[in-house]
Design an enzyme around this catalytic site. Structure first.
Site, PDB file in Angstrom:
ATOM      1  N   ASN A  45       0.864  -1.176   0.000  1.00 49.27           N
ATOM      2  CA  ASN A  45       0.000   0.000   0.000  1.00 49.27           C
ATOM      3  C   ASN A  45       0.904   1.230   0.000  1.00 49.27           C
ATOM      4  O   ASN A  45       1.475   1.583   1.024  1.00 49.27           O
ATOM      5  CB  ASN A  45      -0.882  -0.043   1.260  1.00 49.27           C
ATOM      6  CG  ASN A  45      -1.715   1.211   1.441  1.00 49.27           C
ATOM      7  OD1 ASN A  45      -1.805   2.052   0.536  1.00 49.27           O
ATOM      8  ND2 ASN A  45      -2.326   1.344   2.611  1.00 49.27           N
ATOM      9  N   TRP A  46       1.024   1.848  -1.171  1.00 49.43           N
ATOM     10  CA  TRP A  46       1.966   2.974  -1.286  1.00 49.43           C
ATOM     11  C   TRP A  46       1.424   4.244  -0.640  1.00 49.43           C
ATOM     12  O   TRP A  46       2.138   5.230  -0.513  1.00 49.43           O
ATOM     13  CB  TRP A  46       2.298   3.240  -2.753  1.00 49.43           C
ATOM     14  CG  TRP A  46       3.039   2.134  -3.439  1.00 49.43           C
ATOM     15  CD1 TRP A  46       3.378   0.901  -2.918  1.00 49.43           C
ATOM     16  CD2 TRP A  46       3.561   2.138  -4.771  1.00 49.43           C
ATOM     17  NE1 TRP A  46       4.059   0.150  -3.846  1.00 49.43           N
ATOM     18  CE2 TRP A  46       4.189   0.893  -4.997  1.00 49.43           C
ATOM     19  CE3 TRP A  46       3.541   3.079  -5.814  1.00 49.43           C
ATOM     20  CZ2 TRP A  46       4.803   0.572  -6.211  1.00 49.43           C
ATOM     21  CZ3 TRP A  46       4.152   2.753  -7.024  1.00 49.43           C
ATOM     22  CH2 TRP A  46       4.772   1.522  -7.214  1.00 49.43           C
ATOM     23  N   LYS A  47       0.145   4.239  -0.319  1.00 55.36           N
ATOM     24  CA  LYS A  47      -0.510   5.420   0.270  1.00 55.36           C
ATOM     25  C   LYS A  47      -0.274   6.649  -0.629  1.00 55.36           C
ATOM     26  O   LYS A  47      -0.193   6.493  -1.844  1.00 55.36           O
ATOM     27  CB  LYS A  47      -0.019   5.642   1.700  1.00 55.36           C
ATOM     28  CG  LYS A  47      -0.159   4.354   2.542  1.00 55.36           C
ATOM     29  CD  LYS A  47       0.037   4.546   4.006  1.00 55.36           C
ATOM     30  CE  LYS A  47      -0.122   3.203   4.710  1.00 55.36           C
ATOM     31  NZ  LYS A  47      -0.036   3.299   6.169  1.00 55.36           N
ATOM     32  N   HIS A  74      -9.514   1.138   4.810  1.00 55.75           N
ATOM     33  CA  HIS A  74      -8.253   1.363   5.516  1.00 55.75           C
ATOM     34  C   HIS A  74      -8.466   2.333   6.676  1.00 55.75           C
ATOM     35  O   HIS A  74      -9.243   3.286   6.558  1.00 55.75           O
ATOM     36  CB  HIS A  74      -7.205   1.916   4.549  1.00 55.75           C
ATOM     37  CG  HIS A  74      -5.830   1.896   5.145  1.00 55.75           C
ATOM     38  ND1 HIS A  74      -5.405   2.873   6.009  1.00 55.75           N
ATOM     39  CD2 HIS A  74      -4.825   1.003   5.034  1.00 55.75           C
ATOM     40  CE1 HIS A  74      -4.170   2.574   6.402  1.00 55.75           C
ATOM     41  NE2 HIS A  74      -3.794   1.449   5.829  1.00 55.75           N
ATOM     42  N   GLU A 118      -6.814   4.727   7.793  1.00 54.11           N
ATOM     43  CA  GLU A 118      -6.559   6.148   7.504  1.00 54.11           C
ATOM     44  C   GLU A 118      -7.771   6.778   6.813  1.00 54.11           C
ATOM     45  O   GLU A 118      -8.089   7.940   7.041  1.00 54.11           O
ATOM     46  CB  GLU A 118      -5.289   6.295   6.653  1.00 54.11           C
ATOM     47  CG  GLU A 118      -4.045   6.011   7.496  1.00 54.11           C
ATOM     48  CD  GLU A 118      -2.853   5.461   6.732  1.00 54.11           C
ATOM     49  OE1 GLU A 118      -2.830   5.526   5.494  1.00 54.11           O
ATOM     50  OE2 GLU A 118      -1.939   4.932   7.399  1.00 54.11           O
ATOM     51  N   GLU A 175      -5.374  -5.002  10.539  1.00 53.05           N
ATOM     52  CA  GLU A 175      -4.359  -3.987  10.786  1.00 53.05           C
ATOM     53  C   GLU A 175      -4.696  -3.209  12.059  1.00 53.05           C
ATOM     54  O   GLU A 175      -5.495  -2.263  12.012  1.00 53.05           O
ATOM     55  CB  GLU A 175      -4.318  -2.989   9.626  1.00 53.05           C
ATOM     56  CG  GLU A 175      -4.055  -3.612   8.280  1.00 53.05           C
ATOM     57  CD  GLU A 175      -3.499  -2.589   7.293  1.00 53.05           C
ATOM     58  OE1 GLU A 175      -2.402  -2.827   6.788  1.00 53.05           O
ATOM     59  OE2 GLU A 175      -4.140  -1.547   7.073  1.00 53.05           O
ATOM     60  N   GLY A 214       2.407   2.264  10.816  1.00 49.12           N
ATOM     61  CA  GLY A 214       3.343   3.371  10.638  1.00 49.12           C
ATOM     62  C   GLY A 214       4.008   3.826  11.929  1.00 49.12           C
ATOM     63  O   GLY A 214       4.609   4.890  11.974  1.00 49.12           O
ATOM     64  N   SER A 220       3.456  -2.038  10.411  1.00 49.48           N
ATOM     65  CA  SER A 220       4.893  -2.056  10.659  1.00 49.48           C
ATOM     66  C   SER A 220       5.571  -3.387  10.291  1.00 49.48           C
ATOM     67  O   SER A 220       6.483  -3.837  10.973  1.00 49.48           O
ATOM     68  CB  SER A 220       5.192  -1.685  12.113  1.00 49.48           C
ATOM     69  OG  SER A 220       4.720  -0.364  12.384  1.00 49.48           O
ATOM     70  N   GLY A 238       2.897  -1.082   4.275  1.00 50.16           N
ATOM     71  CA  GLY A 238       2.883   0.334   3.929  1.00 50.16           C
ATOM     72  C   GLY A 238       4.304   0.835   3.689  1.00 50.16           C
ATOM     73  O   GLY A 238       4.863   0.673   2.602  1.00 50.16           O
ATOM     74  N   GLY A 239       4.886   1.422   4.712  1.00 48.94           N
ATOM     75  CA  GLY A 239       6.210   2.045   4.600  1.00 48.94           C
ATOM     76  C   GLY A 239       7.255   1.195   3.882  1.00 48.94           C
ATOM     77  O   GLY A 239       7.955   1.681   2.983  1.00 48.94           O
TER      78      GLY A 239
END
Ligand code: PGA
Length: 251
Positions: free
Chosen positions: A9-11, A94, A96, A166, A172, A213, A234-235
């Site tokens: 997930n590149w966000k 998600h 966010e 999640e 994150g 994470s 993600g990251g």
């Protein structure tokens, strides 16, 4: 046996040019890895270009959101049909989006139904906040999220979906859930709720990813757990080496 899947997930990261560079590094690395499905979810503006670059590779494409209406006067939104023309998967619900963009169980349900209608495969994200976790409400929260998001989703359509557990406090933050803890939530609450909403067979077959994470250093611990079928990253999905290493761990 459920097939492993690692999704990135590149966000809101990577311009079109940056997406092109990252994909060019990912393709040779990921194509060598067998027995794992690889999904990348770039921002909307890069989807078309990335789709061209991965068409001869095994990498599958996902979007990060959509709006449920088919077309019309919804400035700034992207419809299921538009996404479905280019991508195979779509991340929905998600945390966010729930926290910053007013996604609710009800709107996530509308998006899931609209996505399925055009043949997209939703990756439904669920998970509790730190406060809910500390109050011992994890089970209630994930069950409520599942029931709400899956309203009127047929068992056949459910079979096309994946779920990502999640915990919000792990996204994150570098504070990943323990592998045993994540496995326990997935087994005792998520699969259990799927069994009561659908069937034991559906609960056994659905692929459930852990997200929060995940890094090359901890990925293997999650994948060794019996109820965790992969990761939503993600990251660490923004660096080709890290994403490839996590995918190798899943294999
Ligand atoms: P993270 O994000 O890997 O950066 O924690 C996971 C996600 O939000 O899907």
């Amino acid at each position: 046996m459920r097939r492993a899947c690692v999704a990135g997930n590149w966000k809101m990261n990577n311009s079109v040019q940056e997406s092109i560079s990252l994909v060019k590094e990912l393709v040779p690395g990921l194509d060598k890895i067998e027995n794992v499905d690889s999904v990348i979810c770039p921002p909307f503006i890069a989807l078309a270009k990335v789709s061209d670059l991965i068409k001869d590779s095994k990498i599958e494409l996902g979007a990060q959101n959509l709006y449920w209406e088919e077309h019309g006067a919804y400035t700034g939104e992207v419809s299921p049909g538009m996404v479905g023309e280019i991508a195979e998967h779509v991340i929905l619900g998600h945390s966010e989006r729930r926290a910053y963009f007013q996604d609710t169980d009800e709107s996530v349900n509308k998006k899931i139904l609209a996505a399925l209608k055009v043949g997209l495969k939703p990756i439904l994200c669920i998970g509790e906040t730190l406060e809910e976790n500390e109050k011992g409400r994890t089970g209630d929260v994930v069950k409520r999220q599942l029931t709400g998001a899956l309203k009127n989703v047929s068992i056949e359509d459910f079979g096309k979906m994946m779920i990502a557990y999640e915990p919000v406090w792990a996204i994150g933050t570098g504070k990943a859930a323990t592998a045993e803890g994540a496995n326990q939530v997935i087994k005792e609450y998520v699969r259990d709720e799927v069994a009561s909403l659908y069937s034991d067979d559906a609960a056994e077959k659905v692929r459930i990813l852990y997200g929060g994470s995940v890094k090359p250093e901890n990925a293997r611990e999650y994948f060794q757990q019996p109820d965790i079928d992969g990761a939503l990253v993600g990251g660490a999905s923004l660096k080709a080496d890290a994403f490839i290493q996590i995918t190798e761990a899943a294999a």
